[in-house]
Design a protein around this motif. Structure first.
Motif, mmCIF file in Angstrom:
data_model
loop_
_atom_site.group_PDB
_atom_site.id
_atom_site.type_symbol
_atom_site.label_atom_id
_atom_site.label_comp_id
_atom_site.label_asym_id
_atom_site.label_seq_id
_atom_site.Cartn_x
_atom_site.Cartn_y
_atom_site.Cartn_z
ATOM 1 N N GLN A 43 -1.476 2.213 -3.556
ATOM 2 C CA GLN A 43 -1.770 2.983 -4.771
ATOM 3 C C GLN A 43 -0.495 3.611 -5.344
ATOM 4 N N ASP A 44 0.349 4.162 -4.489
ATOM 5 C CA ASP A 44 1.599 4.780 -4.954
ATOM 6 C C ASP A 44 2.490 3.791 -5.687
ATOM 7 N N LYS A 67 1.253 1.164 -7.333
ATOM 8 C CA LYS A 67 0.415 0.544 -8.380
ATOM 9 C C LYS A 67 0.282 -0.973 -8.184
ATOM 10 N N ASP A 98 -2.085 -4.177 -7.031
ATOM 11 C CA ASP A 98 -3.457 -4.646 -6.889
ATOM 12 C C ASP A 98 -3.674 -5.037 -5.422
#
Length: 140
Positions: free
Chosen positions: A42-43, A45, A47
């Motif tokens: 997530q950090d 970004k 997928d």
């Protein structure tokens, strides 16, 4: 006697699918690592499917690579790296790890000598053995 070549395309494809499933287990099931792995993704970004595909490619279908790299990501060992900067294959993992241990700096003779001794011993040195060694040095 029949010979089985696991490098054949059919087996390579099956092995890659197993690798991707293994990565999925780390991301979705493994309570020790999934939260930190998902945060790392997530950090950056990324997928999740791209993460699985790219790490599978980087692993070169080697489960030992995943055994070290996925927990390493979760522990924060690769906090300073992007997905593309992760080591490519097990040999690159070992070279990167060697560098991160500071083994490329000079002088390293003592560290390499200690590492050589530990490899030659072939068994882990326990805490109690360590204490015994220190006591014997003090008494001499």
């Amino acid at each position: 006697m029949e010979e089985l070549d696991l490098r054949a395309n059919d087996y390579l494809n099956l092995s890659r699918e197993d690798i991707k499933k293994y990565i999925g287990l780390f991301l979705n099931v493994d309570e020790d690592h999934k939260k930190a792995l998902r945060q790392w993704i997530q950090d950056r970004k990324i997928d999740e499917n791209d993460f699985v595909e790219q790490v599978a490619t980087k692993s070169e279908n080697n489960f030992m690579y995943l055994r070290y790299v996925l927990p390493g990501i979760a522990k924060g060992d690769y906090q300073d790296l992007s997905l593309t900067q992760l080591p490519d294959g097990l040999q690159d993992y070992y070279q990167v790890h060697w560098g991160r241990m500071g083994m490329n700096a000079k002088p390293q003779e003592v560290k390499v000598f200690i590492l050589f001794i530990l490899v030659e011993i072939g068994t882990p040195i326990t805490w109690t053995q360590n204490i015994t060694l220190k006591k014997s040095k003090v008494s001499h």
